[in-house]
Design an enzyme around this catalytic site. Structure first.
Site, PDB file in Angstrom:
ATOM      1  N   LYS A  29      -5.306  27.237 102.285  1.00 45.69           N
ATOM      2  CA  LYS A  29      -4.907  25.817 102.331  1.00 45.69           C
ATOM      3  C   LYS A  29      -4.868  25.268 100.922  1.00 45.69           C
ATOM      4  O   LYS A  29      -5.830  25.430 100.161  1.00 45.69           O
ATOM      5  CB  LYS A  29      -5.947  25.056 103.180  1.00 45.69           C
ATOM      6  CG  LYS A  29      -5.904  23.556 103.057  1.00 45.69           C
ATOM      7  CD  LYS A  29      -7.300  22.944 102.870  1.00 45.69           C
ATOM      8  CE  LYS A  29      -7.888  23.206 101.514  1.00 45.69           C
ATOM      9  NZ  LYS A  29      -8.971  22.325 101.080  1.00 45.69           N
ATOM     10  N   VAL A 119     -14.433  33.093  97.729  1.00 41.58           N
ATOM     11  CA  VAL A 119     -15.329  32.277  98.562  1.00 41.58           C
ATOM     12  C   VAL A 119     -15.662  30.964  97.846  1.00 41.58           C
ATOM     13  O   VAL A 119     -15.779  30.945  96.617  1.00 41.58           O
ATOM     14  CB  VAL A 119     -16.608  33.118  98.842  1.00 41.58           C
ATOM     15  CG1 VAL A 119     -17.678  32.287  99.519  1.00 41.58           C
ATOM     16  CG2 VAL A 119     -16.249  34.336  99.685  1.00 41.58           C
ATOM     17  N   GLY A 124      -9.855  26.559 101.200  1.00 39.78           N
ATOM     18  CA  GLY A 124     -10.124  26.567 102.645  1.00 39.78           C
ATOM     19  C   GLY A 124     -10.346  27.926 103.256  1.00 39.78           C
ATOM     20  O   GLY A 124     -10.130  28.103 104.456  1.00 39.78           O
ATOM     21  N   GLY A 126     -13.023  29.724 104.189  1.00 41.17           N
ATOM     22  CA  GLY A 126     -13.931  29.728 105.348  1.00 41.17           C
ATOM     23  C   GLY A 126     -13.357  28.942 106.507  1.00 41.17           C
ATOM     24  O   GLY A 126     -13.449  29.356 107.672  1.00 41.17           O
ATOM     25  N   ALA A 128     -10.145  28.363 107.090  1.00 38.35           N
ATOM     26  CA  ALA A 128      -9.004  29.116 107.629  1.00 38.35           C
ATOM     27  C   ALA A 128      -9.491  30.255 108.526  1.00 38.35           C
ATOM     28  O   ALA A 128      -8.911  30.518 109.582  1.00 38.35           O
ATOM     29  CB  ALA A 128      -8.166  29.681 106.478  1.00 38.35           C
ATOM     30  N   ASP A 160     -12.323  20.523 107.243  1.00 34.25           N
ATOM     31  CA  ASP A 160     -11.039  21.167 106.936  1.00 34.25           C
ATOM     32  C   ASP A 160     -10.554  22.093 108.050  1.00 34.25           C
ATOM     33  O   ASP A 160      -9.422  22.587 107.986  1.00 34.25           O
ATOM     34  CB  ASP A 160     -11.165  22.022 105.659  1.00 34.25           C
ATOM     35  CG  ASP A 160     -11.129  21.179 104.398  1.00 34.25           C
ATOM     36  OD1 ASP A 160     -10.923  19.963 104.510  1.00 34.25           O
ATOM     37  OD2 ASP A 160     -11.296  21.755 103.313  1.00 34.25           O
TER      38      ASP A 160
HETATM   39  O1  C5P Z   1     -17.170  19.284 106.630  1.00 36.11           O
HETATM   40  P1  C5P Z   1     -17.564  20.207 105.544  1.00 36.11           P
HETATM   41  O2  C5P Z   1     -18.834  20.970 105.866  1.00 36.11           O
HETATM   42  O3  C5P Z   1     -16.489  21.130 105.100  1.00 36.11           O
HETATM   43  O4  C5P Z   1     -17.894  19.307 104.310  1.00 36.11           O
HETATM   44  C1  C5P Z   1     -18.697  19.752 103.230  1.00 36.11           C
HETATM   45  C2  C5P Z   1     -19.206  18.553 102.457  1.00 36.11           C
HETATM   46  O5  C5P Z   1     -18.144  17.959 101.738  1.00 36.11           O
HETATM   47  C3  C5P Z   1     -19.777  17.450 103.289  1.00 36.11           C
HETATM   48  O6  C5P Z   1     -21.142  17.655 103.548  1.00 36.11           O
HETATM   49  C4  C5P Z   1     -19.581  16.239 102.408  1.00 36.11           C
HETATM   50  O7  C5P Z   1     -20.569  16.187 101.405  1.00 36.11           O
HETATM   51  C5  C5P Z   1     -18.278  16.545 101.714  1.00 36.11           C
HETATM   52  N1  C5P Z   1     -17.107  15.939 102.362  1.00 36.11           N
HETATM   53  C6  C5P Z   1     -16.916  14.578 102.257  1.00 36.11           C
HETATM   54  N2  C5P Z   1     -15.817  14.009 102.853  1.00 36.11           N
HETATM   55  C7  C5P Z   1     -14.921  14.760 103.500  1.00 36.11           C
HETATM   56  C8  C5P Z   1     -15.080  16.163 103.607  1.00 36.11           C
HETATM   57  C9  C5P Z   1     -16.198  16.720 103.026  1.00 36.11           C
HETATM   58  O8  C5P Z   1     -17.715  13.869 101.662  1.00 36.11           O
HETATM   59  N3  C5P Z   1     -13.859  14.178 104.055  1.00 36.11           N
END
Ligand code: C5P
Length: 316
Positions: A29, A119, A124, A126, A128, A160
């Site tokens: 991504k 990694v 993206g 992980g 994906a 994501d």
């Molecule tokens: O959802 P995911 O685990 O991929 O997000 C990782 C971290 O990225 C979240 O804990 C947050 O700190 C940050 N994040 C955010 N706003 C988003 C996506 C991710 O603050 N829209």
């Protein structure tokens, strides 16, 4: 007269073993631009992003496993060694969540992940992989069409993952919310990309934490674009709002952007997601290959790949 024997359909194991292996691509991504437009009380940020998916990606393979084996993951590929504990892998968590949500009684499944994407690198990988696992297992377990359930499972795994769920059906989308509001984008030219990662694993929460400054406005593309140079101009008027924060944590990202920018015919050089992977935008596949060759020569330690939008996207 003896009773007619029931036709032998075999036991469950035979039936499962007869299922074919399912191979599912997990395209990378790329955030062509990424605006941070607000912060929610949850701590998550509101995004506005134009996202494309590439031909390059990981692969997830699903095949039947022996009874009682449960969900079993093996990994290969150039970045397999960088993955942590297999049981904590997003692929296994995706399989477990989907099994729970769809109330599977038989979860004996072997998953093979071929890890070609670096990694923790902003493209993206992980997410994906998790999305590809959901797509593949939805077929394997014959879940039928319940897009809302699949979407819900995806969102529980990460912001994501929902956008990656549709990565094969459409090569480009406009993303809002925390990443969970996905809408079609206007038609774009069939662009070519060079992806470069300097070998730095970047933690997304750390980048969000390091960010200071205000918020940007949303800036979705309004109209279809035919020329890659016009797309590059439109993107240049937008930004990746995580770039400064990412560079403050990993200064080498600035070198990667400069090196991409310096290659001939590069129309735009920018970081994707929270980094550290950056992309260069090219109109011509030959130019992208040439740029990738030059970067490999100048920076042998960097991961450099020329790619293009994935097959689902309209080719010219
Ligand atoms: O959802 P995911 O685990 O991929 O997000 C990782 C971290 O990225 C979240 O804990 C947050 O700190 C940050 N994040 C955010 N706003 C988003 C996506 C991710 O603050 N829209």
């Amino acid at each position: 007269m003896s009773p007619t024997p029931e036709p032998d359909h075999g036991d469950d194991q035979t039936e499962i073993a007869a299922r074919p292996l399912i191979r599912e691509p997990a395209p990378a991504k790329i955030n062509l631009y990424l605006h941070i437009t607000d912060r929610y009380p949850s701590g998550y940020h509101a995004l506005d992003s134009l996202v494309v998916f590439t031909r390059l990606g990981d692969t997830v393979e699903i095949s039947p496993a022996e009874k009682g084996r449960g969900i079993h993951l093996t990994c290969d590929g150039p970045f397999a060694d960088d993955l942590g504990d297999n049981n904590d892998n997003l692929v296994v968590r995706a399989a477990q969540k989907l099994a729970d949500s769809s109330k599977q009684t038989d979860v004996d499944v072997a998953i093979k992940l071929t890890k070609r994407l670096p990694v923790a690198s902003g493209i993206g990988g992980g997410s994906a992989d998790a999305a590809a696992t959901i797509r593949a297992l939805a077929t394997f377990w014959e879940l039928g069409g319940d897009p809302a359930m699949l979407f819900d499972v995806a969102l529980q795994l990460g912001a994501d993952v929902p956008m990656c769920l549709g990565s094969r059906a459409r090569g480009v989308c406009q993303v809002g919310g925390i990443g969970d509001e996905i809408s079609p984008a206007p038609a774009l030219p069939y662009v070519h990309l060079v992806l470069v990662n300097p070998g730095v694993a970047q933690s997304t929460p750390d980048v969000f934490k390091a960010r200071d400054g205000g918020f940007s406005l949303t800036a979705p593309l309004e109209d279809p674009i035919e020329e890659t140079a016009v797309l590059a101009e439109a993107l240049a008027a937008r930004s990746n709002d995580l770039t400064d924060a990412a560079i403050s944590l990993s200064p080498v990202i600035a070198d990667v952007i400069a090196a991409l920018h310096a290659t001939p015919s590069c129309l735009l050089a920018r970081m994707s997601g929270s980094g550290a992977t950056c992309f260069g935008l090219f109109a011509d596949p030959g130019d992208a290959e040439t740029a990738a060759g030059l970067l490999r020569e100048r920076h042998p330690a960097w991961w450099v790949r020329a790619t293009a939008l994935n097959q689902a996207f309209r080719e010219p």
